[in-house]
Design a protein around this motif. Structure first.
Motif, short mmCIF file in Angstrom:
data_model
loop_
_atom_site.label_atom_id
_atom_site.label_comp_id
_atom_site.label_asym_id
_atom_site.label_seq_id
_atom_site.Cartn_x
_atom_site.Cartn_y
_atom_site.Cartn_z
N GLU A 1 29.87 29.70 42.98
CA GLU A 1 29.63 28.56 43.87
C GLU A 1 30.79 27.58 43.75
O GLU A 1 31.28 27.35 42.64
N PRO A 2 31.23 27.00 44.85
CA PRO A 2 32.26 25.96 44.74
C PRO A 2 31.76 24.82 43.86
O PRO A 2 30.55 24.58 43.75
N ALA A 3 32.69 24.13 43.22
CA ALA A 3 32.32 22.98 42.39
C ALA A 3 31.68 21.92 43.28
O ALA A 3 31.98 21.83 44.47
N ASN B 1 37.43 37.60 29.21
CA ASN B 1 37.72 37.77 27.79
C ASN B 1 38.88 36.87 27.41
O ASN B 1 39.71 36.53 28.27
N SER B 2 38.97 36.52 26.15
CA SER B 2 40.15 35.78 25.69
C SER B 2 41.39 36.58 26.03
O SER B 2 41.42 37.79 25.84
N GLY B 3 42.38 35.89 26.54
CA GLY B 3 43.63 36.53 26.91
C GLY B 3 43.73 36.94 28.36
O GLY B 3 44.81 37.22 28.85
N ASP B 4 42.59 37.01 29.06
CA ASP B 4 42.63 37.32 30.49
C ASP B 4 43.43 36.25 31.22
O ASP B 4 43.46 35.09 30.80
N LEU B 5 44.03 36.63 32.34
CA LEU B 5 44.71 35.67 33.20
C LEU B 5 43.78 35.40 34.37
O LEU B 5 43.52 36.29 35.20
N LEU B 6 43.25 34.18 34.42
CA LEU B 6 42.26 33.79 35.42
C LEU B 6 42.89 32.92 36.49
O LEU B 6 43.63 31.99 36.19
N GLU B 7 42.54 33.23 37.72
CA GLU B 7 42.91 32.40 38.86
C GLU B 7 41.62 32.04 39.56
O GLU B 7 40.79 32.91 39.83
N LEU B 8 41.39 30.74 39.81
CA LEU B 8 40.14 30.30 40.43
C LEU B 8 40.37 29.03 41.23
O LEU B 8 40.95 28.06 40.71
N ASP B 9 39.92 29.04 42.46
CA ASP B 9 39.97 27.85 43.31
C ASP B 9 38.61 27.17 43.21
O ASP B 9 37.60 27.73 43.64
N LEU B 10 38.58 25.99 42.62
CA LEU B 10 37.31 25.28 42.42
C LEU B 10 36.67 24.87 43.74
O LEU B 10 35.46 24.69 43.82
N ARG B 11 37.48 24.71 44.80
CA ARG B 11 36.95 24.30 46.11
C ARG B 11 36.17 25.41 46.78
O ARG B 11 35.18 25.16 47.46
N THR B 12 36.62 26.64 46.63
CA THR B 12 35.98 27.77 47.32
C THR B 12 35.13 28.63 46.40
O THR B 12 34.27 29.38 46.87
N GLY B 13 35.40 28.56 45.09
CA GLY B 13 34.69 29.42 44.14
C GLY B 13 35.23 30.84 44.11
O GLY B 13 34.65 31.72 43.49
N ARG B 14 36.37 31.06 44.75
CA ARG B 14 36.97 32.41 44.77
C ARG B 14 38.12 32.49 43.78
O ARG B 14 38.89 31.54 43.64
N GLY B 15 38.20 33.64 43.14
CA GLY B 15 39.27 33.83 42.19
C GLY B 15 39.38 35.28 41.79
O GLY B 15 38.75 36.16 42.37
N ARG B 16 40.21 35.50 40.77
CA ARG B 16 40.45 36.85 40.27
C ARG B 16 40.80 36.78 38.78
O ARG B 16 41.38 35.81 38.32
N ILE B 17 40.45 37.84 38.09
CA ILE B 17 40.97 38.07 36.76
C ILE B 17 42.18 38.95 37.01
O ILE B 17 42.06 40.15 37.29
N LEU B 18 43.34 38.34 37.00
CA LEU B 18 44.56 38.99 37.48
C LEU B 18 44.96 40.22 36.68
O LEU B 18 45.36 41.23 37.26
#
Length: 174
Positions: A145-147, A119-136
């Motif tokens: 999928e990784p980029a 959603n707008s305003g979420d804090l997103l963390e994402l590693d494009l190499r691994t495709g892993r992340g979190r909505i903090l």
């Protein structure tokens, strides 16, 4: 910040959004389109004239299908970068816009599942190499999928020109 590891506030938009939505076409006629630092001052000014003061370095623009339609200019991509956007993540992109972004060292990666998760305003963390992340802010894990490797290589080099110069210097064809 490493362009392959994103961490920023999400600015979410819908499907088939043209670059003219963000920067009205009038500025091209006024000659501002060739000046990214000036163009950036007019980001969504018709929606909220104070919005440019809210964008922070590292923020991520997330959109639906067909993002980046319309006439393409590197100046628009440069204006997004001047504002502080670190990447575009969308369900899909206009192919020319995506290529121009990658060429300029700006991540523009299609992740069909991300727009429905953030959603707008979420804090997103994402590693494009691994495709892993979190909505903090909601402690929600994300896995995509990784980029594509060629995108990662071009982005890591800082864009197509430095990538090509590196390849020429090493004699590599990969």
């Amino acid at each position: 910040m490493n362009t392959l590891a994103l961490k920023g506030k999400v600015w979410k938009f819908g499907d088939h959004v043209s670059v003219y939505y963000f920067f009205p076409a009038i500025y091209e006629m006024l000659g501002i389109a060739g000046k990214p630092e000036e163009l950036a001052k007019h980001f969504l000014e018709d929606v909220d004239p104070h919005l440019i003061q809210q964008v922070e370095h590292g923020d991520v623009l997330v959109a639906g299908k067909g993002f980046g339609q319309g006439k393409h200019h590197y100046d628009y991509i440069n204006a997004f970068q001047k504002l502080g956007f670190a990447a575009f993540l969308a369900e899909s992109f206009h192919p020319q816009f995506q290529r121009e972004c990658i060429d300029r060292g700006m991540p523009a990666i299609a992740y069909p599942e991300i727009p429905s998760k953030v959603n707008s305003g979420d804090l997103l963390e994402l590693d494009l190499r691994t495709g892993r992340g979190r909505i903090l802010n909601r402690a929600v894990p994300i896995r995509v999928e990784p980029a594509p490797q060629v995108f990662l290589a071009i982005l890591a080099a800082g864009g197509l020109k430095p990538y090509t110069l590196q390849k020429l210097a090493t004699g590599s064809r990969n």
